[in-house]
Design a protein around this motif. Structure first.
Motif, short mmCIF file in Angstrom:
data_model
loop_
_atom_site.label_atom_id
_atom_site.label_comp_id
_atom_site.label_asym_id
_atom_site.label_seq_id
_atom_site.Cartn_x
_atom_site.Cartn_y
_atom_site.Cartn_z
N ALA A 48 0.83 -1.20 0.00
CA ALA A 48 0.00 0.00 0.00
C ALA A 48 0.87 1.25 0.00
N TYR A 49 1.95 1.24 0.77
CA TYR A 49 2.86 2.39 0.79
C TYR A 49 3.38 2.69 -0.62
N GLY A 50 3.82 1.65 -1.30
CA GLY A 50 4.39 1.84 -2.63
C GLY A 50 3.36 2.33 -3.62
N ARG A 51 2.18 1.71 -3.62
CA ARG A 51 1.13 2.06 -4.58
C ARG A 51 0.57 3.45 -4.35
N ASN A 52 0.37 3.81 -3.08
CA ASN A 52 -0.32 5.06 -2.77
C ASN A 52 0.58 6.28 -2.67
N GLU A 77 6.00 7.15 9.89
CA GLU A 77 7.25 6.47 10.29
C GLU A 77 7.37 5.13 9.59
N GLY A 78 6.23 4.44 9.42
CA GLY A 78 6.25 3.19 8.68
C GLY A 78 6.60 3.40 7.22
N LEU A 79 6.07 4.47 6.64
CA LEU A 79 6.39 4.81 5.25
C LEU A 79 7.88 5.14 5.11
N ARG A 80 8.41 5.90 6.04
CA ARG A 80 9.84 6.22 6.02
C ARG A 80 10.68 4.96 6.15
N GLY A 81 10.29 4.06 7.02
CA GLY A 81 11.03 2.82 7.19
C GLY A 81 11.04 1.98 5.92
#
Length: 288
Positions: free
Chosen positions: A2-6, A44-48
């Motif tokens: 989801a992080y990558g797609r969004n 923070e999860g997105l940054r990680g």
């Protein structure tokens, strides 16, 4: 995924990895913050995720970029956690009914919900628990099932832990054994977190309980036992970084872990007893 797609691909998806800069990565975080109103923890999860991807790229000689200075906006909101209140717990431990295909049935996961609240185990730890991990009066958590349904060794080293079961927690396991006696995993061999969450929300709606996430059952547990010494709480939920296996076994020999389970039993019974009294009082007033 989801992080990558969004957030990642829409911002830098067409740029070559070798051409990426820290500024490009900052823009991913800023865009997610401004347009997505994501919480601090999610950012923070997105940054990680970004940092781990770049780490893989460095190992494979695609780039030499070290994105260590990606900052989270100071005004990012802190997500507010919810817990089950005493009256909600009263319902949880008295009602096992739910809805499936518009019919009222017995919830086959009721003991998983109750066990999670009584022990503070993470959802993945509940799903990964096997009967082989259960002894007469304690369990040893040594695996977890992640959101993809894969087995892991847990969130961190402290996640692998042993603790004594309160009598109420032992009773939930006893009843669960009657439901699925041939299953290797206590709460179902094919159960995944998405299914657990979905069924839990249906249970909440059916019983007029405000929805909290399965992970917030863990927050409920910690909130209920917050009167216990901090060291005991950390031991139960696997948060103490300084605790090692030798320390756990030492406490076990001294009997401290079993004493903690007795304290937990007393706390939960006291809460549920108070809720029963309040319910009885309300029924009496209605009768008048």
């Amino acid at each position: 995924i989801a992080y990558g797609r969004n957030w990642i691909l829409p911002e830098i998806g067409k740029k070559r990895v070798s051409k990426l800069t820290v500024g490009d990565l900052d823009s991913v975080i800023i865009n997610a913050f401004e347009k997505g109103d994501l919480s601090k923890k999610t950012l923070e999860g997105l940054r990680g995720t970004v940092q781990n991807f770049l780490k893989w790229c460095r190992r494979n000689k695609y780039t030499d970029l070290y994105p260590e200075d990606i900052e989270i906006p100071k005004t990012a909101r802190v997500g507010e956690k919810k817990i089950l209140q005493p009256d909600h717990l009263g319902i949880l431990f008295t009602s096992s009914r739910t809805t499936l295909y518009n019919k009222e049935i017995e919830d086959e996961l009721i003991h998983a919900y109750r066990f999670a609240v009584l022990t503070g185990c993470r959802p993945g730890e509940v799903l990964g628990l096997k009967w082989a991990d259960v002894a007469k009066d304690h369990i040893y958590l040594k695996r977890s099932i992640n959101v993809q349904g894969n087995e892991t060794s847990g969130k961190n080293d402290n996640a692998r832990r042993r603790f004594y079961l309160s009598p109420m927690a032992k009773e939930e396991l006893r009843q669960q054994a009657q439901i699925a006696p041939d299953s290797e995993r206590v709460f179902g061999d094919y159960l995944q977190e998405q299914h657990l969450r979905k069924r839990w929300y249906v249970y909440c709606d059916h019983n007029n309980i405000p929805r909290v996430t399965p992970y917030e059952m863990r927050h409920t547990f910690v909130s209920i036992i917050k009167g216990l010494p901090e060291a005991e709480i950390k031991m139960l939920v696997g948060h103490s970084r300084s605790m090692d296996t030798a320390g756990v076994y030492s406490h076990e020999v001294n009997g401290d872990l079993k004493k903690i389970s007795n304290k937990i039993e007393y706390i939960f019974k006291d809460i549920l007893k108070s809720d029963e009294k309040n319910a009885s009082k309300e029924e009496s007033l209605k009768a008048i």
